[in-house]
Design a protein around this motif. Structure first.
Motif, mmCIF file in Angstrom:
data_model
loop_
_atom_site.group_PDB
_atom_site.id
_atom_site.type_symbol
_atom_site.label_atom_id
_atom_site.label_comp_id
_atom_site.label_asym_id
_atom_site.label_seq_id
_atom_site.Cartn_x
_atom_site.Cartn_y
_atom_site.Cartn_z
ATOM 1 N N ASP A 93 52.656 58.605 61.561
ATOM 2 C CA ASP A 93 53.457 58.326 62.752
ATOM 3 C C ASP A 93 54.844 57.879 62.294
ATOM 4 N N PRO A 94 55.912 58.403 62.893
ATOM 5 C CA PRO A 94 57.270 58.071 62.433
ATOM 6 C C PRO A 94 57.553 56.580 62.348
ATOM 7 N N GLU A 95 57.049 55.796 63.302
ATOM 8 C CA GLU A 95 57.290 54.356 63.250
ATOM 9 C C GLU A 95 56.595 53.723 62.049
ATOM 10 N N VAL A 96 55.415 54.204 61.722
ATOM 11 C CA VAL A 96 54.691 53.691 60.562
ATOM 12 C C VAL A 96 55.379 54.129 59.277
ATOM 13 N N ALA A 97 55.768 55.395 59.220
ATOM 14 C CA ALA A 97 56.453 55.909 58.029
ATOM 15 C C ALA A 97 57.734 55.137 57.758
ATOM 16 N N ALA A 98 58.439 54.765 58.828
ATOM 17 C CA ALA A 98 59.691 54.030 58.666
ATOM 18 C C ALA A 98 59.462 52.636 58.094
ATOM 19 N N VAL A 99 58.285 52.076 58.312
ATOM 20 C CA VAL A 99 57.945 50.768 57.753
ATOM 21 C C VAL A 99 57.489 50.909 56.296
ATOM 22 N N VAL A 100 56.573 51.832 56.064
ATOM 23 C CA VAL A 100 56.050 52.030 54.707
ATOM 24 C C VAL A 100 57.166 52.468 53.762
ATOM 25 N N ASP A 193 46.774 54.298 62.825
ATOM 26 C CA ASP A 193 48.013 55.034 62.564
ATOM 27 C C ASP A 193 48.546 54.792 61.154
ATOM 28 N N ARG A 194 47.846 53.989 60.371
ATOM 29 C CA ARG A 194 48.152 53.847 58.939
ATOM 30 C C ARG A 194 47.129 54.602 58.100
ATOM 31 N N THR A 195 46.476 55.567 58.719
ATOM 32 C CA THR A 195 45.535 56.421 58.009
ATOM 33 C C THR A 195 45.881 57.879 58.292
ATOM 34 N N ILE A 196 45.448 58.738 57.380
ATOM 35 C CA ILE A 196 45.641 60.181 57.528
ATOM 36 C C ILE A 196 44.308 60.862 57.261
ATOM 37 N N GLN A 197 43.990 61.852 58.064
ATOM 38 C CA GLN A 197 42.794 62.655 57.824
ATOM 39 C C GLN A 197 43.191 63.890 57.019
ATOM 40 N N PRO A 198 42.749 64.007 55.783
ATOM 41 C CA PRO A 198 43.139 65.142 54.953
ATOM 42 C C PRO A 198 42.845 66.487 55.615
ATOM 43 N N GLU A 199 43.817 67.361 55.558
ATOM 44 C CA GLU A 199 43.711 68.729 56.048
ATOM 45 C C GLU A 199 43.566 68.833 57.557
#
Length: 212
Positions: A93-100, A193-199
């Motif tokens: 999520d863009p908001e999460v990416a901007a923090v990380v 929203d701080r997780t990603i499901q591969p593929e």
């Protein structure tokens, strides 16, 4: 334009070479090498332009990492791990990416293998697990770990470094400076929203590398 100019490659390679013995002794990259790599953007070569990264092409990434690895293989390895991890920003999520990835100097890394177990807890998961081969994680601000969750999903979770425990397991005859020790979390909460499901997800921001 190159993701890392010739002068930058030379200077970081020289610094890495000068500190290679110290890296071997400490079994992790020393602060001087980490700082030089961070300042040169070597931890975020794959970070999308939308988040302040270079969005480097695969060829640019290989060239930049090779230049550093010529000074110290362990430094090159850590640059590769952190930079490929930064490519995951395209799926957050863009908001999460901007923090990380608040700065192009940040380092992220970890292990995608689903060694952890996640239990659904409201808007996220309580994750417990231990992972091997955590190269460079001791200089990372955020650390990723794969987990199989009780809702049937497999996820790569982003954990703040403060929530991670490091284990002194890295004793080897080569690549000592990579600091590829074990790390673990115990009941740490990872918001969904701080997780990603591969593929599973498509890139959230335009990024050619994410489609590579």
């Amino acid at each position: 334009a190159s993701a890392l100019g010739d002068l930058g490659r030379l200077s970081v390679g020289v610094i890495a070479a000068a500190n290679a013995d110290a890296a071997d002794l400490a079994r992790r990259l020393p602060p001087a090498t980490v700082a030089a790599m961070a300042d040169a953007g070597l931890f975020t070569l794959c970070l999308p332009v939308a988040y302040g990264g270079p969005g480097a092409s695969p060829v640019e990434v290989i060239d930049a990492i090779s230049a550093v690895a010529s000074g110290d293989g362990a430094a090159g390895w850590c640059a590769a791990i952190a930079s490929t991890t930064s490519s995951m920003a395209a799926f957050l999520d863009p908001e999460v990416a901007a923090v990380v990835y608040a700065s192009p100097t940040v380092a992220t890394g970890g292990v995608f293998a689903p060694n952890g177990v996640g239990v659904r807890d409201g808007a996220g998961y309580r994750v417990t697990g231990r992972w091997q081969w955590g190269s460079g994680t001791q200089h990372c601000s955020w650390i990723v770990g794969g987990a199989r969750c009780d809702d049937g999903t497999q996820r790569v979770c982003f954990f703040p470094a403060a929530d991670v425990t490091f284990h002194d397991t890295w004793y080897t005859s080569g690549m000592r400076g990579s600091g590829s020790l074990d790390f673990s979390v115990d009941g740490v909460f990872a918001a969904a929203d701080r997780t990603i499901q591969p593929e599973v997800p498509l890139p959230v921001v335009a990024c050619l590398l994410a489609r590579f």
